[in-house]
Motif scaffolding. Sequence first.
Motif, PDB file in Angstrom:
ATOM      1  N   ALA A 100       0.834  -1.177  -0.042  1.00 63.19           N
ATOM      2  CA  ALA A 100      -0.001   0.013   0.015  1.00 63.19           C
ATOM      3  C   ALA A 100       0.721   1.166   0.028  1.00 63.19           C
ATOM      4  O   ALA A 100       0.610   2.223  -0.538  1.00 63.19           O
ATOM      5  N   PHE A 101       2.145   1.263   0.892  1.00 66.51           N
ATOM      6  CA  PHE A 101       2.857   2.483   0.695  1.00 66.51           C
ATOM      7  C   PHE A 101       3.579   2.643  -0.462  1.00 66.51           C
ATOM      8  O   PHE A 101       3.814   3.748  -0.699  1.00 66.51           O
ATOM      9  N   LEU A 102       3.881   1.434  -1.067  1.00 65.30           N
ATOM     10  CA  LEU A 102       4.575   1.519  -2.372  1.00 65.30           C
ATOM     11  C   LEU A 102       3.700   2.049  -3.493  1.00 65.30           C
ATOM     12  O   LEU A 102       4.379   2.522  -4.569  1.00 65.30           O
ATOM     13  N   ASN A 106       2.151   9.610  -2.880  1.00 66.23           N
ATOM     14  CA  ASN A 106       2.804  10.467  -1.760  1.00 66.23           C
ATOM     15  C   ASN A 106       3.820   9.692  -0.878  1.00 66.23           C
ATOM     16  O   ASN A 106       4.397  10.245  -0.086  1.00 66.23           O
ATOM     17  N   THR A 107       4.132   8.414  -1.082  1.00 59.72           N
ATOM     18  CA  THR A 107       4.828   7.585  -0.298  1.00 59.72           C
ATOM     19  C   THR A 107       5.639   6.699  -0.951  1.00 59.72           C
ATOM     20  O   THR A 107       6.706   6.153  -0.338  1.00 59.72           O
ATOM     21  N   VAL A 114       8.692   1.753  -9.042  1.00 60.23           N
ATOM     22  CA  VAL A 114       8.149   1.145  -8.144  1.00 60.23           C
ATOM     23  C   VAL A 114       6.359   0.849  -8.030  1.00 60.23           C
ATOM     24  O   VAL A 114       5.970   0.110  -7.821  1.00 60.23           O
ATOM     25  N   ARG A 115       5.949   2.389  -8.273  1.00 55.57           N
ATOM     26  CA  ARG A 115       4.445   2.333  -8.204  1.00 55.57           C
ATOM     27  C   ARG A 115       3.634   1.460  -9.178  1.00 55.57           C
ATOM     28  O   ARG A 115       2.853   0.739  -8.673  1.00 55.57           O
ATOM     29  N   LEU A 119       1.082  -1.472  -7.992  1.00 59.81           N
ATOM     30  CA  LEU A 119      -0.451  -1.472  -8.717  1.00 59.81           C
ATOM     31  C   LEU A 119      -0.761  -2.815  -9.260  1.00 59.81           C
ATOM     32  O   LEU A 119      -1.667  -3.273  -9.383  1.00 59.81           O
ATOM     33  N   PHE A 120       0.103  -3.279 -10.108  1.00 55.27           N
ATOM     34  CA  PHE A 120       0.161  -4.582 -10.770  1.00 55.27           C
ATOM     35  C   PHE A 120      -0.053  -5.858  -9.686  1.00 55.27           C
ATOM     36  O   PHE A 120      -0.775  -6.516  -9.999  1.00 55.27           O
TER      37      PHE A 120
END
Length: 270
Positions: A100-102, A106-107, A114-115, A119-120
Amino acid sequence: MNNLDSLPVVWRRYDEKQTLAHWVLWLAFIALVVFAWQLMNEDTIWYFVTDSPNQIADIGSRMWPPRWSYLEQLWQPLWDTLNIATLGTLLGIVLAFPVAFLAANNTTPSVVFVRPVALFIIAASRSINSLIWALLLVAVLGPGLLAGIIAIALRSIGFISKLMYEAIEEVNKTQVAAIRATGASPLQVLDYGVLPQVLPSFIGTSLFRWDINIRESTVLGLVGAGGIGLKLQESMAVLAWPQVTVIFCSILVTVVVSEWLSAKVRHALI
């Protein structure tokens, strides 16, 4: 005086282009419904549909009266089902927390690399049902509770991570900026600025997922992942309908109690 000025003004919600677009969308929707209905009728044997009330009445008569003596054999499978749901949820929480943080804008340490990976992972977890996860894991790990626990965990990652990263992105930025202005490190900003704001949402989401997982874990035994679903499959295979009634009743009571317990814990912690 111009005659046009004397005409009453009629208020319209949409202009002509928007009205035309709405009509086109409605026609497309109706065409899709008609196409889907025709496609469904190609493989539907309507004799079985019209005869379904008789079949329901026949099975219902066989399911009554329930064989309550069979309840003695259900305590261990029910306990296994609760363990699958609880341990699977805990494992899913542990894995979903960093994801979730990745995934949050904003985190995340990298929006470009990375995001998308996070999400994948969320999309992959949410797109595959826990029963399919269990079917795959039984083929890899063999039948048993371990396959069911991991299947519940893999399914829970996407659910918990998605709701949590959305909560992270909606945190109060002023509070985060104030903590950052004190010279706090990025880890301290997360610890004191972000985590306290999202913790209630995280707890509520985790409890809600545990409640869902109890219902999902009741059917994992159908593919060999343990729990009361295994007893349900055995009873239906030998047409022991009075035992099926007892299993249904035990599942119903378990789900109701879990919902009550989840609501009480949520009210106490949040």
